[in-house]
Design an enzyme around this catalytic site. Structure first.
Site, PDB file in Angstrom:
ATOM      1  N   THR A  51     -65.498  51.361  35.731  1.00 20.70           N
ATOM      2  CA  THR A  51     -66.690  51.519  34.893  1.00 20.70           C
ATOM      3  C   THR A  51     -67.248  53.171  34.959  1.00 20.70           C
ATOM      4  O   THR A  51     -67.682  53.519  34.160  1.00 20.70           O
ATOM      5  CB  THR A  51     -68.042  50.787  35.721  1.00 20.70           C
ATOM      6  OG1 THR A  51     -68.192  51.396  37.035  1.00 20.70           O
ATOM      7  CG2 THR A  51     -67.766  49.431  35.519  1.00 20.70           C
ATOM      8  N   ASP A  52     -66.271  53.880  35.935  1.00 20.84           N
ATOM      9  CA  ASP A  52     -66.916  55.253  35.932  1.00 20.84           C
ATOM     10  C   ASP A  52     -66.771  56.114  34.678  1.00 20.84           C
ATOM     11  O   ASP A  52     -67.457  57.025  34.247  1.00 20.84           O
ATOM     12  CB  ASP A  52     -66.405  55.989  37.233  1.00 20.84           C
ATOM     13  CG  ASP A  52     -66.784  55.506  38.474  1.00 20.84           C
ATOM     14  OD1 ASP A  52     -67.794  54.816  38.439  1.00 20.84           O
ATOM     15  OD2 ASP A  52     -66.172  55.584  39.362  1.00 20.84           O
ATOM     16  N   GLN A  83     -79.391  67.413  27.065  1.00 14.97           N
ATOM     17  CA  GLN A  83     -79.001  66.929  28.543  1.00 14.97           C
ATOM     18  C   GLN A  83     -79.974  65.707  28.704  1.00 14.97           C
ATOM     19  O   GLN A  83     -79.885  64.989  29.607  1.00 14.97           O
ATOM     20  CB  GLN A  83     -79.400  67.817  29.469  1.00 14.97           C
ATOM     21  CG  GLN A  83     -78.375  69.116  29.573  1.00 14.97           C
ATOM     22  CD  GLN A  83     -78.913  70.210  30.331  1.00 14.97           C
ATOM     23  OE1 GLN A  83     -79.426  70.009  31.491  1.00 14.97           O
ATOM     24  NE2 GLN A  83     -78.441  71.594  30.369  1.00 14.97           N
ATOM     25  N   CYS A  84     -80.782  65.840  27.882  1.00 10.70           N
ATOM     26  CA  CYS A  84     -82.024  64.478  27.968  1.00 10.70           C
ATOM     27  C   CYS A  84     -81.227  63.091  27.752  1.00 10.70           C
ATOM     28  O   CYS A  84     -80.533  63.056  26.835  1.00 10.70           O
ATOM     29  CB  CYS A  84     -83.094  64.524  27.009  1.00 10.70           C
ATOM     30  SG  CYS A  84     -84.275  66.032  27.326  1.00 10.70           S
ATOM     31  N   ASP A 141     -58.054  53.662  39.347  1.00  7.58           N
ATOM     32  CA  ASP A 141     -59.513  53.806  39.407  1.00  7.58           C
ATOM     33  C   ASP A 141     -59.781  54.708  38.115  1.00  7.58           C
ATOM     34  O   ASP A 141     -59.101  55.824  38.035  1.00  7.58           O
ATOM     35  CB  ASP A 141     -59.724  54.813  40.775  1.00  7.58           C
ATOM     36  CG  ASP A 141     -61.225  55.068  40.958  1.00  7.58           C
ATOM     37  OD1 ASP A 141     -62.059  55.355  40.045  1.00  7.58           O
ATOM     38  OD2 ASP A 141     -61.678  54.620  41.972  1.00  7.58           O
ATOM     39  N   SER A 142     -60.764  54.549  37.522  1.00  7.31           N
ATOM     40  CA  SER A 142     -60.949  55.154  36.127  1.00  7.31           C
ATOM     41  C   SER A 142     -61.541  56.687  36.412  1.00  7.31           C
ATOM     42  O   SER A 142     -61.347  57.311  35.395  1.00  7.31           O
ATOM     43  CB  SER A 142     -61.911  54.359  35.159  1.00  7.31           C
ATOM     44  OG  SER A 142     -63.457  54.470  35.746  1.00  7.31           O
ATOM     45  N   THR A 174     -62.963  48.707  39.744  1.00  7.34           N
ATOM     46  CA  THR A 174     -63.303  47.888  40.612  1.00  7.34           C
ATOM     47  C   THR A 174     -63.035  46.427  40.652  1.00  7.34           C
ATOM     48  O   THR A 174     -62.764  45.579  41.545  1.00  7.34           O
ATOM     49  CB  THR A 174     -64.965  48.262  41.054  1.00  7.34           C
ATOM     50  OG1 THR A 174     -64.904  49.579  41.125  1.00  7.34           O
ATOM     51  CG2 THR A 174     -65.585  47.383  41.981  1.00  7.34           C
TER      52      THR A 174
HETATM   53  N1  ASP Z   1     -64.336  53.689  40.549  1.00  3.18           N
HETATM   54  C1  ASP Z   1     -64.292  52.597  39.740  1.00  3.18           C
HETATM   55  C2  ASP Z   1     -63.528  52.974  38.408  1.00  3.18           C
HETATM   56  O1  ASP Z   1     -64.227  53.280  37.906  1.00  3.18           O
HETATM   57  C3  ASP Z   1     -65.665  52.067  39.695  1.00  3.18           C
HETATM   58  C4  ASP Z   1     -65.818  50.707  38.929  1.00  3.18           C
HETATM   59  O2  ASP Z   1     -64.878  50.287  38.202  1.00  3.18           O
HETATM   60  O3  ASP Z   1     -66.904  50.421  39.016  1.00  3.18           O
HETATM   61  O4  ASP Z   1     -62.421  52.601  38.478  1.00  3.18           O
END
Ligand code: ASP
Length: 340
Positions: free
Chosen positions: A90-91, A272-273, A58-59, A14
């Protein structure tokens, strides 16, 4: 101005995205902005170097190939940088950070991954703040793979994406933050990884076998486990309930797990917690899972567990040695049984 040589790798996410008719997409234009930010914050004499990956992604589209591409690049450039900053979506940031910590264990350099949840081009973006914080951390004694986000530096293989909202993007449920950045960098040196024997070998080459994560749930059919193992022979991370329980009253589940582990496909249990370590001996069902061959992943995050199985497979770790290899932290990723 810092005289450290910082390698910046722009991988996508992003932070550099632009709007399109179909939603946000990565853009190479952000590379120019990075250049301007370096000059703005570090002057024209900064010894920074930028590599923009092609394609930018996009990750969500990251794969083990992405991890190896980054690891190989960092290894090839290791004599030309003191610290690296990777701009990444971030994903799946926590997966990439975990994988790099294992594939490059012993690199003994700061590799700091960051990104943004609002594109840099938008007025409310968290991108410049995160990039600046990552640069600041890159000039400290930190020598491990980390994630910098929202003012905090976290060990990469302990971190998880926590919120889709900026401000609380990542947390580290089982390990304290390494540093806090608010103007200056405030490092808690007691949390840092001790330098290890420097690695001499390149990262292991990627193998075709893949690892998978399977989350147990009430009503799970044993065929799901068998199908996952058939297609992911590097091992299954099993998301168990609570302290490490599962539906062992179902004989088909027990048989499937026993057969998978007899087939020398590792089964690595985690909870899973979001918080707390496994204690499989606490309940009868936990002990039954252990009897079926499910290993105790203690407080590993799912991301670190998957990346560790992947790395062991690339290192061609014999099936009989996986249990011991999983129990011993190689990059501070889990709290071992004696708690040290
Ligand atoms: N979909 C984006 C990614 O992971 C989300 C992000 O970067 O915040 O590339």
């Amino acid at each position: 101005m810092s005289h450290r040589r910082i390698l910046i790798i722009y991988a996508g996410g992003t932070i550099g995205m632009v709007p399109s008719a179909n939603g946000f997409v990565p853009s190479a234009r952000f590379a120019d902005d990075i250049g301007r930010l370096i000059v703005k914050h570090h002057g024209t004499g900064a010894r920074h170097r930028l590599i923009t990956l092609d394609p930018l992604i996009d990750s969500a589209n990251a794969s083990p190939h992405t991890w190896h591409r980054l690891a190989d690049l960092l290894w090839a450039e290791r004599d030309h940088f003191d610290a690296a900053v990777i701009l990444h979506g971030t994903d799946t940031l926590a997966y990439t950070a975990s994988a790099l910590s294992f594939l490059l264990a012993g690199l003994n350099k700061a590799v700091i991954l960051t990104g943004a949840q609002i594109p840099f081009a938008m007025p409310t973006s968290d991108g410049e703040r995160n990039l600046q914080g990552a640069f600041a951390c890159a000039t400290t004694p930190v020598r491990e793979v980390c994630i910098f986000f929202d003012g905090v530096l976290l060990r990469g293989n302990r971190a998880r994406k926590w919120s889709t909202q900026p401000g609380d993007g990542f947390r580290s449920p089982h390990w304290p933050r390494l540093a806090h950045v608010n103007g200056s960098v405030d490092i808690d040196t007691s949390t840092l990884l001790a330098p290890t024997t420097p690695r001499c070998d390149p990262p292991p080459a990627i193998v075709t076998d893949r690892a998978a994560i399977v989350t147990l749930f009430p009503g799970i059919d044993a065929s799901l486990l068998r199908a996952a193992a058939d297609h992911h022979r590097a091992g299954l991370v099993l998301g168990l309930h609570g302290a490490g329980t599962g539906p062992t009253a179902n004989p088909a589940i027990r048989h499937a797990l026993t057969a998978i582990s007899a087939d020398r496909i590792p089964l690595l249990g985690i909870s899973q917690c979001p918080h707390g370590t496994l204690n499989p001996a606490l309940y009868e069902t936990g002990r039954q899972l252990a009897d079926c061959g499910v290993l105790n992943g203690r407080d590993l995050t799912p991301e670190a567990a998957l990346a560790k199985l992947h790395t062991l497979s690339c290192q061609r770790c014999p099936a009989d040695d996986v249990a011991a290899a999983v129990a011993v932290p190689v990059a501070g990723e889990l709290t071992p049984a004696n708690g040290t």
